[in-house]
Motif scaffolding. Structure first.
Motif, PDB file in Angstrom:
ATOM      1  N   LYS A 402      18.774  31.538  59.562  1.00  8.26           N
ATOM      2  CA  LYS A 402      19.775  30.356  59.183  1.00  8.26           C
ATOM      3  C   LYS A 402      18.552  30.335  58.071  1.00  8.26           C
ATOM      4  N   THR A 403      18.911  30.327  56.839  1.00  8.53           N
ATOM      5  CA  THR A 403      18.723  30.339  55.395  1.00  8.53           C
ATOM      6  C   THR A 403      18.949  29.494  53.951  1.00  8.53           C
ATOM      7  N   GLU A 404      18.768  28.710  53.187  1.00  7.48           N
ATOM      8  CA  GLU A 404      19.074  28.338  52.408  1.00  7.48           C
ATOM      9  C   GLU A 404      19.805  29.597  51.273  1.00  7.48           C
ATOM     10  N   GLY A 405      20.546  28.598  50.317  1.00  6.81           N
ATOM     11  CA  GLY A 405      21.362  29.214  49.416  1.00  6.81           C
ATOM     12  C   GLY A 405      20.549  30.541  48.975  1.00  6.81           C
ATOM     13  N   ASP A 406      19.129  30.741  48.963  1.00  4.37           N
ATOM     14  CA  ASP A 406      18.571  31.983  47.956  1.00  4.37           C
ATOM     15  C   ASP A 406      18.796  32.875  49.441  1.00  4.37           C
ATOM     16  N   GLY A 407      18.942  32.399  50.711  1.00  5.50           N
ATOM     17  CA  GLY A 407      19.410  33.603  51.390  1.00  5.50           C
ATOM     18  C   GLY A 407      17.925  33.491  51.985  1.00  5.50           C
ATOM     19  N   ALA A 408      16.844  33.431  51.491  1.00  2.26           N
ATOM     20  CA  ALA A 408      15.350  33.324  52.408  1.00  2.26           C
ATOM     21  C   ALA A 408      14.863  32.161  52.964  1.00  2.26           C
ATOM     22  N   THR A 409      14.622  31.290  52.108  1.00  2.43           N
ATOM     23  CA  THR A 409      14.183  30.123  52.475  1.00  2.43           C
ATOM     24  C   THR A 409      14.768  29.597  54.112  1.00  2.43           C
ATOM     25  N   PRO A 410      14.222  29.643  54.989  1.00  4.36           N
ATOM     26  CA  PRO A 410      14.769  29.448  55.874  1.00  4.36           C
ATOM     27  C   PRO A 410      14.502  27.447  56.823  1.00  4.36           C
ATOM     28  N   LEU A 411      15.766  27.544  56.671  1.00  2.00           N
ATOM     29  CA  LEU A 411      16.202  26.301  56.766  1.00  2.00           C
ATOM     30  C   LEU A 411      16.566  25.543  58.442  1.00  2.00           C
ATOM     31  N   PRO A 412      16.112  24.837  58.831  1.00  2.00           N
ATOM     32  CA  PRO A 412      15.632  24.445  61.035  1.00  2.00           C
ATOM     33  C   PRO A 412      17.086  22.877  60.202  1.00  2.00           C
ATOM     34  N   VAL A 606      31.879  42.518  62.864  1.00  2.00           N
ATOM     35  CA  VAL A 606      32.037  41.461  61.977  1.00  2.00           C
ATOM     36  C   VAL A 606      33.269  40.977  60.838  1.00  2.00           C
ATOM     37  N   ASN A 607      34.443  39.800  60.928  1.00  2.00           N
ATOM     38  CA  ASN A 607      34.624  39.469  60.141  1.00  2.00           C
ATOM     39  C   ASN A 607      34.512  39.256  59.434  1.00  2.00           C
ATOM     40  N   SER A 608      35.146  39.444  57.739  1.00  2.00           N
ATOM     41  CA  SER A 608      34.865  38.420  56.538  1.00  2.00           C
ATOM     42  C   SER A 608      34.504  38.124  56.003  1.00  2.00           C
ATOM     43  N   SER A 609      32.578  37.093  55.858  1.00  2.00           N
ATOM     44  CA  SER A 609      32.107  35.929  55.926  1.00  2.00           C
ATOM     45  C   SER A 609      31.158  36.295  55.010  1.00  2.00           C
ATOM     46  N   GLU A 610      30.833  35.338  54.368  1.00  2.00           N
ATOM     47  CA  GLU A 610      30.014  35.253  52.805  1.00  2.00           C
ATOM     48  C   GLU A 610      28.899  34.429  53.493  1.00  2.00           C
ATOM     49  N   ALA A 611      28.473  33.615  54.175  1.00  2.18           N
ATOM     50  CA  ALA A 611      27.847  33.307  55.024  1.00  2.18           C
ATOM     51  C   ALA A 611      26.581  33.530  55.535  1.00  2.18           C
ATOM     52  N   PHE A 612      27.977  34.939  55.939  1.00  6.08           N
ATOM     53  CA  PHE A 612      27.465  35.885  57.692  1.00  6.08           C
ATOM     54  C   PHE A 612      26.656  36.973  56.925  1.00  6.08           C
ATOM     55  N   GLN A 613      25.356  37.235  56.528  1.00  7.21           N
ATOM     56  CA  GLN A 613      25.294  38.869  56.892  1.00  7.21           C
ATOM     57  C   GLN A 613      24.610  39.095  57.518  1.00  7.21           C
ATOM     58  N   ALA A 624      20.379  41.803  63.741  1.00  9.83           N
ATOM     59  CA  ALA A 624      19.698  41.074  62.956  1.00  9.83           C
ATOM     60  C   ALA A 624      20.619  40.138  62.226  1.00  9.83           C
ATOM     61  N   ALA A 625      20.930  38.724  61.936  1.00  5.91           N
ATOM     62  CA  ALA A 625      22.025  38.413  61.040  1.00  5.91           C
ATOM     63  C   ALA A 625      21.378  37.613  60.187  1.00  5.91           C
ATOM     64  N   THR A 626      21.835  37.299  59.150  1.00  5.25           N
ATOM     65  CA  THR A 626      21.049  35.828  58.016  1.00  5.25           C
ATOM     66  C   THR A 626      22.504  35.262  58.318  1.00  5.25           C
ATOM     67  N   ILE A 627      22.500  33.587  58.171  1.00  4.40           N
ATOM     68  CA  ILE A 627      23.713  32.486  57.866  1.00  4.40           C
ATOM     69  C   ILE A 627      23.113  32.103  56.888  1.00  4.40           C
ATOM     70  N   VAL A 628      23.828  31.818  55.225  1.00  7.43           N
ATOM     71  CA  VAL A 628      23.821  31.089  54.751  1.00  7.43           C
ATOM     72  C   VAL A 628      23.969  29.627  54.467  1.00  7.43           C
ATOM     73  N   ASN A 629      23.463  28.590  53.975  1.00  5.96           N
ATOM     74  CA  ASN A 629      24.250  27.582  53.728  1.00  5.96           C
ATOM     75  C   ASN A 629      23.047  26.747  52.392  1.00  5.96           C
ATOM     76  N   ASN A 630      25.045  26.592  51.444  1.00  2.00           N
ATOM     77  CA  ASN A 630      24.082  26.249  50.771  1.00  2.00           C
ATOM     78  C   ASN A 630      24.418  23.859  50.281  1.00  2.00           C
ATOM     79  N   LYS A 631      24.034  23.870  49.347  1.00  3.24           N
ATOM     80  CA  LYS A 631      24.063  22.309  49.388  1.00  3.24           C
ATOM     81  C   LYS A 631      25.160  21.821  49.422  1.00  3.24           C
ATOM     82  N   GLY A 632      25.678  20.515  49.373  1.00  3.64           N
ATOM     83  CA  GLY A 632      26.996  19.972  48.944  1.00  3.64           C
ATOM     84  C   GLY A 632      26.977  20.083  47.709  1.00  3.64           C
ATOM     85  N   SER A 633      27.898  19.746  46.551  1.00  2.48           N
ATOM     86  CA  SER A 633      28.443  19.444  45.507  1.00  2.48           C
ATOM     87  C   SER A 633      28.289  17.985  45.340  1.00  2.48           C
ATOM     88  N   VAL A 634      27.541  17.508  44.302  1.00  2.00           N
ATOM     89  CA  VAL A 634      26.416  16.340  43.380  1.00  2.00           C
ATOM     90  C   VAL A 634      27.493  15.888  42.195  1.00  2.00           C
TER      91      VAL A 634
END
Length: 672
Positions: A402-412, A606-613, A624-634
């Motif tokens: 589970k990562t932040e929007g950069d696809g590399a930083t772990p997100l706990p 896997v079905n098409s999903s931008e977040a799931f790689q 192995a897989a990666t799921i990216v989370n983006n921050k909310g809009s401000v």
């Protein structure tokens, strides 16, 4: 040689029409009896339910007499020794020396022996003993007391019935009592060994008994009993093994040992319980002698140093304490440990049953004194073993980063829920044997297989012991020494039992290894072990929840082939929820499975999903897989175009309101 007296295979039959000696009282005709001569008889024994067409049955007449009929019942009078009794004096002496048949002396006649044997049909142990003595053989393997012109089925073709079983006939029999022996080279593989003397005063039908013990193993999931389940590390898995108390009539001792082997991924919890006929029996795990005496129990369980790794052996102290046909149920549990295999190689479980298989052998005294219930491997008593049933469970695993929007930083702190239906692929391996010149197995006459080669002559081997065995007599030993009690001759040498008081410096001691080739179908035909594979899919509903740690990892393991949905059900503050992901995991199992080859072929969609790689497979069945989370809009900050436009618009509205108010007041004054 006394040590060989019980090693010949005598196959006889339980009858509904005729039982062991003593069905009717022996009759002695005199002038006052109202008996009608019924002729000498020309009867047939019909043997039904034989498993194959490779038998040769022989009937030996022990007693004969005048066949008379009284009140519609046929019986024998004026009993004499049968035509096949070649050494009646020796037979009577053996009966007397047994101490079991009262009223006999070494001078007893055939009629007196028959009287002494009345009622033996109601005593299974006496019936067994009588048959043992009647079928006793000498050192050369020949019947000691019987022989002569025996009747047999030579030239008779067995008839196959609709049920696939065969019928044999032994014809041209005169009235009398007979011992029936299977003297063929290849008896039916599923025949059980029983022993009876048949009374023939009319045509007789007998049914051959076909029965071999079996065991079955299941996993307990609530109220369900299944062949496989999905379990994560730390989960306790409950097992049930079922069997049946065997038919042990004719055996002086009966070994019944369940051998269970767990995979390395399961830790035995030492919590065995056993019921027989619905009643719980006493169990001792790894018994230890106290002051030289072993604890008494119905069941002994051997683990650790007494068994192979991840294996336990469950041995009944005396299975004859329980009624034949009673249900045996064994419960125990194991915990899934960190060694559980996930991915291409499965997690096998094996169970097999070891049991006594020759009622003509004297098993008494062949128990391992240090391990009650187990046969002594040094004495090597004949036992059968059921083929192993190997059940293999395959499981897959997904490791998500589970990562932040950069696809590399772990997100706990992100929680995911996996739901779906798992189709657990289970491969069950069944063993079978086929003739192979290079095979290492031999077929025993009871239908089981062994890697021990048959021995066709007695042999003395060095015992490796300094306190038990035989001492070899000197070549110039006297005839008196050679004739002493207990002395045996093997080859050209003589051996006497070891005597601690005289033989402390005797040198090499020997163990007598007796011939056992009569237990084998063939001494030269060998077999190879083969396997057949059954493939089964078990549907299981799956619901798993996991939260990413500081490393961002989310792991779902213990998955079978199936369809799953991964949903983010706990979103870290300030981040948007990731889209649901749908997975399809497939598993192709091998066509054959052995201990050496048991890999499965896995694939994932896997079905098409931008977040799931989906990343590179760690190994087959581990993804192995990666799921990216983006921050909310401000909203944009102060001074930006977004707020300026609201300020300008607001100014125009205020100005318009002032102008409208002034104009309205002027109009009101003019009217006045």
């Amino acid at each position: 040689m006394k040590h060989m007296k019980c090693t010949r295979k005598i196959l006889s039959f339980l009858l509904t029409l005729a039982l062991v000696l003593g069905m009717s009282m022996t009759v002695f005709a005199d002038g006052d009896d109202e008996l009608t001569p019924a002729g000498t008889g020309d009867f047939t024994i019909t043997l039904n339910g034989v498993a194959n067409a490779d038998h040769e049955y022989t009937a030996y007449q022990i007693f004969k007499g005048d066949l008379l009929e009284q009140d519609g019942k046929k019986t024998l009078s004026n009993i004499e020794w049968g035509d096949n009794m070649t050494d009646p004096a020796g037979f009577v002496k053996a009966l007397v020396n047994s101490g079991k048949f009262s009223g006999l002396t070494e001078d007893s006649t055939a009629a007196q022996v028959a009287v002494a044997l009345n009622g033996v049909a109601n005593d299974a142990e006496l019936a067994k003993l009588f048959a043992d003595l009647a079928g006793d053989r000498d050192d050369a393997g020949s019947l000691r007391y019987l022989g002569g012109a025996a009747s047999s089925t030579a030239g008779t073709t067995p008839v196959e019935g609709a049920d696939g079983k065969f019928t044999y006939t032994i014809s041209n029999l005169k009235a009398g009592y007979y011992l029936v022996q299977d003297s063929g080279d290849n008896p039916a593989s599923d025949d059980a060994n029983t022993r009876n003397i048949l009374e023939v005063v009319a045509d007789v039908d007998a049914t051959v008994k076909s029965e071999t013990p079996t065991v079955d193993k299941k996993i307990l999931e609530g109220d369900q009993k299944v062949d496989a389940n999905t379990a994560g590390v730390g989960k306790v898995v409950s097992y049930e093994i079922t069997g049946t108390v065997p038919e042990y009539s004719g055996y002086d001792t009966y070994f019944y040992v369940i051998s269970d082997t767990l995979s390395n991924g399961l830790t035995f919890n030492n919590d065995i319980t056993v019921t027989v006929g619905g009643e719980e029996v006493s169990v001792v795990v790894d018994p230890t002698a106290v002051d030289g005496v072993m604890p008494e129990a119905d069941v002994y369980v051997y683990t650790g140093d007494n068994a192979a790794p991840n294996t336990f052996r469950l041995a009944f102290g005396n299975i004859k304490d329980f009624a034949p046909g009673s249900a045996i149920v064994v419960h125990y549990s194991a915990t899934v440990n960190a060694n559980a295999v996930i991915g291409e190689a499965g997690n096998p479980n094996k169970v097999t049953l070891i049991y006594s298989n020759n009622p003509n052998h004297n098993y008494d005294g062949e128990e391992d004194t240090n391990r009650p219930g187990l046969p002594d491997s040094e004495k090597n008593p004949p036992v059968g073993e059921t083929p192993e049933d190997i059940t293999i469970t395959y499981v897959a695993k997904i490791e998500i980063l589970k990562t932040e929007g950069d696809g590399a930083t772990p997100l706990p702190g992100a929680t995911f829920t996996l739901t779906g239906t798992s189709y657990q692929t289970v491969v069950t391996e069944k063993e079978y044997f086929e003739i192979d010149p290079s095979g290492e197995y031999y077929l025993l006459k009871d239908g089981t297989y062994t890697t021990q080669a048959p021995q066709t002559a007695p042999e003395m081997k060095e015992s490796g012991s300094s306190t038990a065995g035989y001492v070899k007599l000197a070549d110039d030993a006297s005839e008196e020494a050679k004739a002493a009690d207990g002395v045996v001759k093997v080859g050209d040498a003589y051996y006497r039992p070891y005597n601690p008081a005289e033989d402390s410096n005797a040198g090499t001691l020997y163990t007598l290894v007796e011939p056992n080739d009569e237990l084998y179908v063939s001494a030269i035909v060998t077999y190879a072990k083969k396997t057949a594979t059954q493939i089964e899919k078990l549907a299981t509903k799956v619901h798993m929840v996991a939260t990413s740690g500081e490393d961002g990892k989310v792991i779902f393991e213990g998955l079978g082939a199936g369809e799953y949905t991964i949903s983010e059900t706990g979103v870290p503050a300030g981040y948007n929820k990731a889209d649901d992901v749908k997975l399809v995991i497939s598993c192709k199992v091998p066509e054959t499975v052995t201990d050496e080859k048991q890999e499965a072929e896995w694939s994932i969609g896997v079905n098409s999903s931008e977040a799931f790689q989906l990343g590179e497979d760690l190994t087959l069945g581990v993804y192995a897989a990666t799921i990216v989370n983006n921050k909310g809009s401000v909203l944009p900050s102060t001074g930006g175009i977004g707020t300026t436009i609201f300020y300008v618009a607001g100014g125009f509205l205020v100005l318009a309101a002032v102008v409208l108010l002034v104009a309205k007041k002027r109009m009101s004054g003019a009217e006045r």
